[in-house]
Design a protein around this motif. Structure first.
Motif, mmCIF file in Angstrom:
data_model
loop_
_atom_site.group_PDB
_atom_site.id
_atom_site.type_symbol
_atom_site.label_atom_id
_atom_site.label_comp_id
_atom_site.label_asym_id
_atom_site.label_seq_id
_atom_site.Cartn_x
_atom_site.Cartn_y
_atom_site.Cartn_z
ATOM 1 N N ALA A 1 3.547 18.142 4.311
ATOM 2 C CA ALA A 1 4.323 17.106 5.005
ATOM 3 C C ALA A 1 4.096 15.752 4.335
ATOM 4 N N TYR A 2 2.840 15.463 3.975
ATOM 5 C CA TYR A 2 2.528 14.220 3.272
ATOM 6 C C TYR A 2 3.311 14.140 1.964
ATOM 7 N N ALA B 1 7.417 11.687 -1.350
ATOM 8 C CA ALA B 1 8.545 11.831 -2.275
ATOM 9 C C ALA B 1 9.808 11.147 -1.743
ATOM 10 N N ARG B 2 9.973 11.128 -0.445
ATOM 11 C CA ARG B 2 11.145 10.498 0.178
ATOM 12 C C ARG B 2 10.969 8.995 0.373
ATOM 13 N N PHE C 1 -4.150 13.135 -1.406
ATOM 14 C CA PHE C 1 -3.523 11.895 -0.949
ATOM 15 C C PHE C 1 -3.623 10.828 -2.022
ATOM 16 N N GLU C 2 -2.495 10.232 -2.347
ATOM 17 C CA GLU C 2 -2.443 9.237 -3.413
ATOM 18 C C GLU C 2 -3.385 8.064 -3.142
ATOM 19 N N THR C 3 -3.413 7.608 -1.915
ATOM 20 C CA THR C 3 -4.319 6.539 -1.503
ATOM 21 C C THR C 3 -5.283 7.122 -0.476
ATOM 22 N N PRO C 4 -6.572 6.929 -0.639
ATOM 23 C CA PRO C 4 -7.522 7.495 0.330
ATOM 24 C C PRO C 4 -7.243 6.971 1.741
ATOM 25 N N ASP D 1 -0.670 3.296 6.055
ATOM 26 C CA ASP D 1 -1.859 4.025 5.618
ATOM 27 C C ASP D 1 -2.114 5.273 6.448
ATOM 28 N N LEU D 2 -2.800 6.236 5.831
ATOM 29 C CA LEU D 2 -3.341 7.365 6.576
ATOM 30 C C LEU D 2 -4.651 6.884 7.195
#
Length: 166
Positions: A82-83, A88-89, A136-139, A100-101
Motif C-alpha cells: 500500500a505504501y 508511486a501515485r 520506506f523511502e523516509t524513515p 510522514d509515517l
C-alpha cells in the motif's frame, strides 16, 4: 503491488471537535461510546470505543478547515505494498504532519494519504517489528521522540482487538 489481492478493514474514523468535552459527551450519550486511552500527540484528542471500532475526536479551533483533519483509517493485509502504491501515485501530503509515517508508542504504524478528491485517509499496521523498515523511502517518525508519553499513554492502541487486526 504484487499478485495477492489487498484486503482492508475499517479501524477508526477521526473527526474534528471544536469543544472536545462537549463532543465526547454527545457521542457517549447518543451512541454509547466509552473513552479509551490515546497517546499524547501534543494536541488534545479523545479516542472512544464504538463497538469493535474507534471514533477519534481531535480538538480544533472554531475556524479550522475540517477537511484538514477529518479522516477514516483502515488496516490492510499488505502495508508495504500500500505504501509503494501511494508513493508511486504521489498521494502523500507534503509539508504537514500527515506527510510522514508515524510509529506510535505501542509499535503500531500509521501513514496518511490523500485520495484524488483530496480526502485524507490513514492506513495502520499493528506491529512495526513485522515489517522491513528499509522499504520506506523516509524513515517513520517516532511519536515518543517528539512528544512525551506517560506510561498510560504508551498503553494506547489503535487496535481494540489486536489479535483480529488485518
Amino acid at each position: 503491488m504484487n499478485d495477492r489481492k489487498q484486503t482492508a478493514k475499517l479501524n477508526h474514523v477521526s473527526i474534528p471537535a471544536t469543544d472536545l468535552e462537549e463532543s465526547e459527551a454527545f457521542y457517549r450519550e447518543v451512541l454509547g461510546c466509552t473513552r479509551v486511552q490515546a497517546p499524547n500527540f501534543g494536541f488534545p484528542v479523545c479516542w472512544m470505543r464504538l463497538g469493535d471500532l474507534q471514533l477519534h475526536l481531535q480538538q480544533v479551533g472554531p475556524s479550522a478547515d475540517v477537511l484538514t483533519y477529518q479522516h477514516f483509517a483502515v488496516s490492510v493485509s499488505d502495508f508495504v505494498s500500500a505504501y509503494r502504491v501511494l508513493h508511486a501515485r504521489g498521494a502523500f501530503e507534503e509539508g504537514t504532519r500527515y506527510a510522514d509515517l508515524w510509529i506510535l508508542p505501542s509499535g503500531e504504524l500509521q501513514m496518511f494519504a490523500r485520495d484524488p478528491s483530496g480526502n485524507l485517509f490513514e492506513i495502520d499496521h499493528p506491529n512495526m517489528a513485522e515489517l522491513d523498515m528499509s522499504a520506506f523511502e523516509t524513515p517513520p517518525r517516532r511519536l515518543e521522540a517528539e512528544v512525551t508519553q506517560t506510561a498510560e499513554d504508551r498503553r494506547a492502541t489503535l487496535f481494540l482487538q489486536r489479535s483480529k487486526a488485518a
